[in-house]
Each structure stands twice: as structure tokens, then as C-alpha cells.
Design an enzyme around this catalytic site. Structure first.
Site, PDB file in Angstrom:
ATOM      1  N   CYS A   1       0.865  -1.176   0.000  1.00  0.00           N
ATOM      2  CA  CYS A   1       0.000   0.000   0.000  1.00  0.00           C
ATOM      3  C   CYS A   1       0.906   1.231   0.000  1.00  0.00           C
ATOM      4  CB  CYS A   1      -0.878  -0.014   1.236  1.00  0.00           C
ATOM      5  SG  CYS A   1       0.104   0.033   2.735  1.00  0.00           S
TER       6      CYS A   1
ATOM      7  N   HIS B   1       3.711   1.449  10.674  1.00  0.00           N
ATOM      8  CA  HIS B   1       2.817   1.201  11.820  1.00  0.00           C
ATOM      9  C   HIS B   1       2.859   2.307  12.866  1.00  0.00           C
ATOM     10  CE1 HIS B   1       2.225  -2.817  10.621  1.00  0.00           C
ATOM     11  NE2 HIS B   1       3.316  -3.341  11.111  1.00  0.00           N
TER      12      HIS B   1
ATOM     13  N   GLU C   1       0.912  -1.568  15.638  1.00  0.00           N
ATOM     14  CA  GLU C   1       0.217  -0.297  15.348  1.00  0.00           C
ATOM     15  C   GLU C   1      -0.637   0.125  16.540  1.00  0.00           C
ATOM     16  OE1 GLU C   1      -2.312  -0.013  11.737  1.00  0.00           O
ATOM     17  OE2 GLU C   1      -3.559   1.307  12.948  1.00  0.00           O
TER      18      GLU C   1
ATOM     19  N   CYS D   1      -8.160   2.089   6.993  1.00  0.00           N
ATOM     20  CA  CYS D   1      -7.563   2.648   5.793  1.00  0.00           C
ATOM     21  C   CYS D   1      -8.279   2.110   4.552  1.00  0.00           C
ATOM     22  CB  CYS D   1      -6.102   2.239   5.760  1.00  0.00           C
ATOM     23  SG  CYS D   1      -5.336   2.645   4.221  1.00  0.00           S
TER      24      CYS D   1
ATOM     25  N   SER E   1      -0.901  -9.427   9.723  1.00  0.00           N
ATOM     26  CA  SER E   1      -2.312  -9.590  10.110  1.00  0.00           C
ATOM     27  C   SER E   1      -3.238  -9.254   8.959  1.00  0.00           C
ATOM     28  CB  SER E   1      -2.641  -8.743  11.336  1.00  0.00           C
ATOM     29  OG  SER E   1      -2.740  -7.393  10.991  1.00  0.00           O
TER      30      SER E   1
ATOM     31  N   SER F   1       2.250  -6.012   2.701  1.00  0.00           N
ATOM     32  CA  SER F   1       3.715  -6.050   2.836  1.00  0.00           C
ATOM     33  C   SER F   1       4.384  -6.944   1.811  1.00  0.00           C
ATOM     34  CB  SER F   1       4.099  -6.549   4.223  1.00  0.00           C
ATOM     35  OG  SER F   1       3.113  -6.305   5.145  1.00  0.00           O
TER      36      SER F   1
HETATM   37 FE1  F3S Z   1      -0.946   1.150   4.334  1.00  0.00          FE
HETATM   38 FE2  F3S Z   1      -1.045   3.336   5.659  1.00  0.00          FE
HETATM   39 FE3  F3S Z   1      -3.197   2.188   4.928  1.00  0.00          FE
HETATM   40  S1  F3S Z   1       0.399   1.706   5.945  1.00  0.00           S
HETATM   41  S2  F3S Z   1      -2.735   0.032   4.955  1.00  0.00           S
HETATM   42  S3  F3S Z   1      -1.722   3.086   3.568  1.00  0.00           S
HETATM   43  S4  F3S Z   1      -2.800   3.074   6.887  1.00  0.00           S
END
Ligand code: F3S
Length: 286
Positions: free
Chosen positions: A15, A80, A132, A198, A227, A269
Site C-alpha cells: 500500500c 505502523h 500499530e 484505511c 495480520s 507487505s
Molecule cells: Fe498502508 Fe497506511 Fe493504509 S500503511 S494500509 S496506507 S494506513
């Protein structure tokens, strides 16, 4: 050799926040300054962490590791985020700090600290053990409760006149968040709900579910401890019985795919090269 039909999720992989954090580390390596530390592994992916380690990046696992770190070093904070105490400790030690906390997580830190100062009790919907959430707790001023199940939501009690502010771990499941909020809302009089899930997570989950309904087999790629990958796996498994959780293309050896459409998604990730390798291996049946 024939070709299998593969549906790769557009939202698979890094992301925005993770991409930003990982790039920050590689950029820092380029500067030639050392030593470089990350506070915790920069992402939940063993392959990437291994690569960084080979380039000299060390991982600090807890506050004690800061004590033992080189004071000329640089600490990079991962997406995080971390508790405020880590910033204070790094500063006290005279180390440089590069903050790669995802801006969406930063926003949560700001909310809990502001609302805490205004006298709100903070509820974090999330997994108490997740870094986080640990970080968010570390920005709370005053009282805080972490809730992760319907049982915990039902058990939650608070004085009638206490104001409550609810936020969420960014990678939390959207439906579960609403279910838990519904339970808590009935028990508190004065409540502010800030949905801090998010969009990247939600979009990835919605797309994964859609592909899983259409595919004969589904592959979810991600680190063992991620996770959000675990959640993707659960969502896909509900729609598609033949759902497999793998880390790299090598794990495909233990997977038996049929001739039908294979869907692929990956956690936040998972690096692009791993996704492409899996895709290429799945596409061509030998
Ligand atoms: Fe990624 Fe930030 Fe969303 S790390 S999952 S863009 S809160």
C-alpha cells in the site's frame, strides 16, 4: 505447456504507506550513512527484511535495544508508527530519527491525543498485540481500552457521564468494526466514532472477495506474521474453499491447483517481485 487463467488483484501488494516506508530505508542506505536501524522490522515480510539486513540495516526490537544502539546512528520508524516514548528516547540519546509512520496512522495518533486531552476515554478497535495498536496506545492521554471481539465489546463498561472516542486499527475488518461499534454505542451516552480503517485495506478486501467468488482456487501471498494478509486469507476462504496462504513462489510446490481460474491477491507487505513470480508460476502449467 498450457496456460492457466489467472486473475491478479489490482490492489495486491504494497500500500502507499508501506511503499513509502520501504523506499525511505533504501534511500537512507543510498546516502551511505551508517548505522541504520529500523524500529521493528520495516514490514511484515521476511524476504525484504533479509535483503535490508544484507545491506547493513539492523532491527531494534524494543526500547532496550535503543539503549545499546550506536548514538551516531539513524532510527527509521516504520509505517505502523510507535509510541511517543520512542521519539523521546531517541532524542535523548542524540540519535537521528526518520519518521516513516504512515500519515493515516499519524492521523490516529493526533485524534487520540487531542480527544484524550479533551477528557474522552479512548477505545481502539483492534488487536492489542499489534504494533500499530501499541503505538496508538502510546499517544493516548488518559484512559484507553482495546476491543477486539464481541465479547470484549459486551463486557465494556464506563461511567455514564464519561465521553468516549472510538478509533480503529487501520487494517481492521470493516464489517467487524461496525459490529463492535454497534454493541459499544448502546452502552455509552456520549460517543464519537472515527472510522480510521484505511481505504487501501478495505479496497483490497473487497476486491479479494470478488475475485474469490469467481475463482476455482485462490492464492493469498504474504508474510506469516502479517495480520492484514491473514484477514485476506479468511475473507477469501469464505468464498473459495481452495484458498492457499503462501509466502513465496516456492510454497506453490505444496499447492495443488485445478485447471480453472486462479485468483491471486497479496497483503500490504508483499513485494511486487514476489507477486510477479507467483503469477508467472501459476500461469504456466508444466
Ligand atoms: Fe498502508 Fe497506511 Fe493504509 S500503511 S494500509 S496506507 S494506513
Amino acid at each position: 505447456m498450457s496456460e492457466r487463467q489467472v486473475k491478479l488483484a489490482k490492489t495486491a501488494g504494497f500500500c502507499f504507506g508501506v511503499k513509502r516506508a520501504v523506499n525511505t530505508v533504501y534511500e537512507q542506505i543510498e546516502t551511505g550513512k551508517s548505522p541504520i536501524y529500523t524500529y521493528g522490522p520495516i514490514i511484515h515480510n521476511e524476504e525484504v527484511v533479509k535483503d535490508l539486513e544484507e545491506r547493513g540495516v539492523k532491527v531494534l526490537n524494543d526500547e532496550n535495544d535503543i539503549d545499546n544502539a550506536d548514538s551516531n546512528g539513524t532510527i527509521i520508524i516504520r509505517s505502523h508508527g510507535v509510541a511517543k516514548t520512542i521519539y523521546d528516547k531517541t532524542e535523548k540519546k542524540g540519535m537521528s530519527l526518520i519518521d516513516a509512520t504512515c500519515p493515516f496512522v499519524k492521523k490516529i495518533h493526533k485524534i487520540v491525543s487531542e480527544k484524550g486531552n479533551e477528557g474522552y476515554h479512548i477505545i481502539i478497535i483492534g488487536n492489542d498485540k499489534h504494533p500499530e495498536v501499541e503505538g496508538i496506545k502510546g499517544w493516548c492521554v488518559g484512559s484507553v481500552t482495546v476491543i477486539n471481539s464481541e465479547e470484549e465489546a459486551s463486557e465494556f463498561e464506563i461511567l455514564n457521564d464519561k465521553k468516549v472516542c472510538i478509533v480503529s486499527q487501520t487494517t481492521y475488518n470493516y464489517n467487524k468494526f461496525h459490529k463492535l461499534v454497534e454493541i459499544i454505542e448502546k452502552k455509552v451516552y456520549n460517543v464519537i466514532i472515527v472510522n480510521t480503517i484505511c481505504n487501501a485495506t478495505n479496497e483490497r478486501q473487497v476486491e479479494a472477495k470478488q475475485i474469490a467468488t469467481e475463482a476455482e482456487s485462490m492464492i493469498v501471498i504474504g508474510g506469516k506474521t502479517s495480520s492484514n494478509t491473514q484477514k485476506l486469507y479468511e475473507i477469501c476462504k469464505e468464498e473459495c474453499e481452495n484458498t492457499y496462504y503462501i509466502q513465496t513462489a516456492e510454497d506453490l510446490r505444496d499447492v495443488s491447483l485445478g485447471d480453472g481460474v486462479v485468483g491471486i491477491t497479496a497483503g500490504a507487505s508483499t513485494p511486487k517481485n514476489i507477486i510477479e513470480e507467483v503469477q508467472a508460476n501459476v500461469r504456466f502449467k508444466f
